[in-house]
Design a protein around this motif. Structure first.
Motif, PDB file in Angstrom:
ATOM      1  N   VAL A 168       0.859  -1.185   0.000  1.00 47.84           N
ATOM      2  CA  VAL A 168       0.000   0.000   0.000  1.00 47.84           C
ATOM      3  C   VAL A 168       0.895   1.234   0.000  1.00 47.84           C
ATOM      4  CG1 VAL A 168      -1.840   1.245   1.178  1.00 47.84           C
ATOM      5  CG2 VAL A 168      -1.780  -1.261   1.252  1.00 47.84           C
ATOM      6  N   ILE A 169       0.757   2.053  -1.038  1.00 51.62           N
ATOM      7  CA  ILE A 169       1.598   3.234  -1.223  1.00 51.62           C
ATOM      8  C   ILE A 169       0.717   4.472  -1.173  1.00 51.62           C
ATOM      9  CG2 ILE A 169       3.226   4.397  -2.765  1.00 51.62           C
ATOM     10  CD1 ILE A 169       3.720   1.600  -4.051  1.00 51.62           C
ATOM     11  N   GLU A 170       1.110   5.440  -0.360  1.00 51.35           N
ATOM     12  CA  GLU A 170       0.363   6.688  -0.245  1.00 51.35           C
ATOM     13  C   GLU A 170       1.156   7.810  -0.907  1.00 51.35           C
ATOM     14  OE1 GLU A 170      -0.757   7.487   3.785  1.00 51.35           O
ATOM     15  OE2 GLU A 170      -1.349   5.408   4.178  1.00 51.35           O
ATOM     16  N   ASP A 171       0.458   8.598  -1.736  1.00 50.80           N
ATOM     17  CA  ASP A 171       1.090   9.753  -2.363  1.00 50.80           C
ATOM     18  C   ASP A 171       0.099  10.904  -2.435  1.00 50.80           C
ATOM     19  OD1 ASP A 171      -0.638   9.198  -4.466  1.00 50.80           O
ATOM     20  OD2 ASP A 171       0.915   8.410  -5.796  1.00 50.80           O
ATOM     21  N   HIS A 172       0.438  11.942  -3.193  1.00 52.19           N
ATOM     22  CA  HIS A 172      -0.415  13.130  -3.274  1.00 52.19           C
ATOM     23  C   HIS A 172      -1.778  12.819  -3.885  1.00 52.19           C
ATOM     24  CE1 HIS A 172       2.918  15.588  -2.024  1.00 52.19           C
ATOM     25  NE2 HIS A 172       3.657  15.219  -3.057  1.00 52.19           N
ATOM     26  N   TYR A 173      -1.876  11.728  -4.623  1.00 53.03           N
ATOM     27  CA  TYR A 173      -3.106  11.410  -5.337  1.00 53.03           C
ATOM     28  C   TYR A 173      -3.964  10.383  -4.614  1.00 53.03           C
ATOM     29  CZ  TYR A 173      -0.472  13.790  -8.955  1.00 53.03           C
ATOM     30  OH  TYR A 173       0.269  14.714  -9.649  1.00 53.03           O
ATOM     31  N   GLY A 174      -3.531   9.941  -3.436  1.00 49.85           N
ATOM     32  CA  GLY A 174      -4.338   8.999  -2.676  1.00 49.85           C
ATOM     33  C   GLY A 174      -3.553   7.771  -2.258  1.00 49.85           C
ATOM     34  N   THR A 175      -4.291   6.690  -2.012  1.00 45.45           N
ATOM     35  CA  THR A 175      -3.713   5.434  -1.540  1.00 45.45           C
ATOM     36  C   THR A 175      -3.856   4.378  -2.629  1.00 45.45           C
ATOM     37  OG1 THR A 175      -4.277   5.975   0.751  1.00 45.45           O
ATOM     38  CG2 THR A 175      -3.832   3.668   0.252  1.00 45.45           C
ATOM     39  N   HIS A 176      -2.772   3.648  -2.889  1.00 49.87           N
ATOM     40  CA  HIS A 176      -2.746   2.674  -3.976  1.00 49.87           C
ATOM     41  C   HIS A 176      -2.360   1.303  -3.419  1.00 49.87           C
ATOM     42  CE1 HIS A 176      -2.575   6.290  -6.562  1.00 49.87           C
ATOM     43  NE2 HIS A 176      -1.697   6.718  -5.674  1.00 49.87           N
ATOM     44  N   GLU A 177      -3.171   0.292  -3.714  1.00 48.65           N
ATOM     45  CA  GLU A 177      -2.869  -1.078  -3.317  1.00 48.65           C
ATOM     46  C   GLU A 177      -2.265  -1.817  -4.508  1.00 48.65           C
ATOM     47  OE1 GLU A 177      -6.164  -3.115  -1.622  1.00 48.65           O
ATOM     48  OE2 GLU A 177      -6.269  -1.814   0.142  1.00 48.65           O
ATOM     49  N   VAL A 178      -1.122  -2.458  -4.277  1.00 52.71           N
ATOM     50  CA  VAL A 178      -0.388  -3.106  -5.365  1.00 52.71           C
ATOM     51  C   VAL A 178      -0.191  -4.579  -5.034  1.00 52.71           C
ATOM     52  CG1 VAL A 178       1.714  -3.087  -6.755  1.00 52.71           C
ATOM     53  CG2 VAL A 178       0.827  -0.939  -5.805  1.00 52.71           C
ATOM     54  N   LYS A 179      -0.580  -5.426  -5.977  1.00 51.55           N
ATOM     55  CA  LYS A 179      -0.406  -6.875  -5.847  1.00 51.55           C
ATOM     56  C   LYS A 179      -0.278  -7.418  -7.265  1.00 51.55           C
ATOM     57  CE  LYS A 179      -2.354 -10.647  -3.063  1.00 51.55           C
ATOM     58  NZ  LYS A 179      -3.477 -11.026  -2.171  1.00 51.55           N
ATOM     59  N   LEU A 180       0.950  -7.702  -7.689  1.00 55.59           N
ATOM     60  CA  LEU A 180       1.230  -7.985  -9.092  1.00 55.59           C
ATOM     61  C   LEU A 180       1.583  -9.452  -9.318  1.00 55.59           C
ATOM     62  CD1 LEU A 180       3.457  -4.868  -9.900  1.00 55.59           C
ATOM     63  CD2 LEU A 180       0.986  -5.124 -10.219  1.00 55.59           C
ATOM     64  N   ASP A 181       1.597  -9.835 -10.595  1.00 57.05           N
ATOM     65  CA  ASP A 181       2.013 -11.181 -10.973  1.00 57.05           C
ATOM     66  C   ASP A 181       3.497 -11.378 -10.667  1.00 57.05           C
ATOM     67  OD1 ASP A 181      -0.510 -11.761 -11.954  1.00 57.05           O
ATOM     68  OD2 ASP A 181      -0.004 -11.209 -14.018  1.00 57.05           O
ATOM     69  N   ALA A 182       3.870 -12.621 -10.428  1.00 60.92           N
ATOM     70  CA  ALA A 182       5.279 -12.943 -10.203  1.00 60.92           C
ATOM     71  C   ALA A 182       6.090 -12.552 -11.435  1.00 60.92           C
ATOM     72  CB  ALA A 182       5.436 -14.428  -9.912  1.00 60.92           C
ATOM     73  N   GLY A 183       7.195 -11.848 -11.199  1.00 59.11           N
ATOM     74  CA  GLY A 183       8.036 -11.358 -12.286  1.00 59.11           C
ATOM     75  C   GLY A 183       7.805  -9.905 -12.619  1.00 59.11           C
ATOM     76  N   ASP A 184       6.675  -9.340 -12.153  1.00 66.32           N
ATOM     77  CA  ASP A 184       6.370  -7.927 -12.384  1.00 66.32           C
ATOM     78  C   ASP A 184       6.873  -7.086 -11.212  1.00 66.32           C
ATOM     79  OD1 ASP A 184       5.082  -8.952 -14.555  1.00 66.32           O
ATOM     80  OD2 ASP A 184       3.173  -7.946 -14.187  1.00 66.32           O
ATOM     81  N   ALA A 185       7.119  -5.801 -11.487  1.00 65.94           N
ATOM     82  CA  ALA A 185       7.648  -4.903 -10.458  1.00 65.94           C
ATOM     83  C   ALA A 185       6.845  -3.613 -10.421  1.00 65.94           C
ATOM     84  CB  ALA A 185       9.120  -4.594 -10.721  1.00 65.94           C
ATOM     85  N   ILE A 186       6.901  -2.951  -9.283  1.00 61.47           N
ATOM     86  CA  ILE A 186       6.325  -1.615  -9.126  1.00 61.47           C
ATOM     87  C   ILE A 186       7.450  -0.660  -8.749  1.00 61.47           C
ATOM     88  CG2 ILE A 186       5.703  -1.974  -6.696  1.00 61.47           C
ATOM     89  CD1 ILE A 186       3.561  -0.028  -9.220  1.00 61.47           C
ATOM     90  N   LEU A 187       7.488   0.470  -9.440  1.00 61.19           N
ATOM     91  CA  LEU A 187       8.494   1.509  -9.217  1.00 61.19           C
ATOM     92  C   LEU A 187       7.786   2.707  -8.605  1.00 61.19           C
ATOM     93  CD1 LEU A 187      11.593   1.833 -10.205  1.00 61.19           C
ATOM     94  CD2 LEU A 187      10.622   3.248 -12.010  1.00 61.19           C
ATOM     95  N   TYR A 188       8.325   3.271  -7.529  1.00 56.73           N
ATOM     96  CA  TYR A 188       7.649   4.399  -6.882  1.00 56.73           C
ATOM     97  C   TYR A 188       8.668   5.258  -6.130  1.00 56.73           C
ATOM     98  CZ  TYR A 188       7.785   1.208  -2.823  1.00 56.73           C
ATOM     99  OH  TYR A 188       8.183   0.350  -1.826  1.00 56.73           O
TER     100      TYR A 188
END
Length: 227
Positions: free
Chosen positions: A134-154
């Motif tokens: 769960v990532i919070e930024d200026h635009y709100g709260t984002h829940e991230v749960k991705l497929d194996a092998g995928d990445a999230i950059l923040y």
């Protein structure tokens, strides 16, 4: 900027890494790598970095990250720290926190400013319940749960947490990058400009307008970049 990076690792690479992670006992309490404040809210396991297998896995992931053109465009990395591997299970979680601004490169001892964070998922969503990043930024709260092998950059400045894993096992790699451009707004501007140039080049080729935009891109990089 939050950016989903698909297929940093392919299925075969994930399977090879998982074969070791699912059988090894070389896990340590994740609190050992946390500061005094984070120790109170961190409840996970981390792969022992003093093993040959960790070295092999982290090398493979590091090379995959360096080859990802989307990461190069979005993060403009000057340094990428060697990834760590964590495991959440049995209600494991990590409360709200912001990553340390300065990390030490394990290979060189060099101090690295953490501008960009990255989480690479090594478990598929159906393998566990809970465990959302769960990532919070200026635009709100984002829940991230991705497929194996995928990445999230923040942005590493973001307040974030990992929700409790109520069943199954959540495996992931994570790392930080020092960007050539430390300001998130400037970095995001460069990424959007780069993506626009790529799309226009596909449509127009190396037209005068595309070359002009490319010139502006590199001049901004000269103005904002730190080497």
């Amino acid at each position: 900027m939050l950016l989903h990076i698909p297929q940093v690792l392919n299925a075969a690479q994930v399977a090879e890494i998982r074969q070791y992670l699912d059988s090894t006992e070389h896990w340590k309490n994740g609190r050992h790598s946390a500061g005094a404040q984070a120790q109170k809210i961190k409840n996970n396991l981390q792969l022992d970095v003093n093993t040959e297998q960790y070295r092999d896995i982290s090398n493979a992931i590091l090379q995959a990250l360096k080859q990802q053109l989307l990461i190069q465009s979005a993060a403009l990395p000057k340094h990428i720290l060697r990834p760590l591997i964590n495991c959440y299970q049995d209600a494991g979680n990590y409360g709200n926190h912001v990553d340390n601004a300065i990390q030490t490169c394990s290979d060189t001892g060099q101090l690295i400013r953490t501008d960009v964070s990255l989480t690479l998922f090594l478990s598929n969503p159906e393998e566990y319940e809970g465990g959302e990043l769960v990532i919070e930024d200026h635009y709100g709260t984002h829940e991230v749960k991705l497929d194996a092998g995928d990445a999230i950059l923040y942005p590493a400045t973001s307040l974030h947490r990992v929700e409790p894993v109520t069943s199954g096992k959540r495996l992931a790699a994570f790392t930080w990058m020092q960007s050539m451009i430390k300001d998130d707004w400037q970095r995001n501007t460069m990424f959007n400009l780069d993506m626009t140039i790529i799309k226009l080049r596909q449509q127009l080729g190396d037209s005068e307008e595309v070359l002009s935009l490319t010139n502006h891109y590199h001049n901004l990089l000269r103005q904002w970049g730190e080497l």
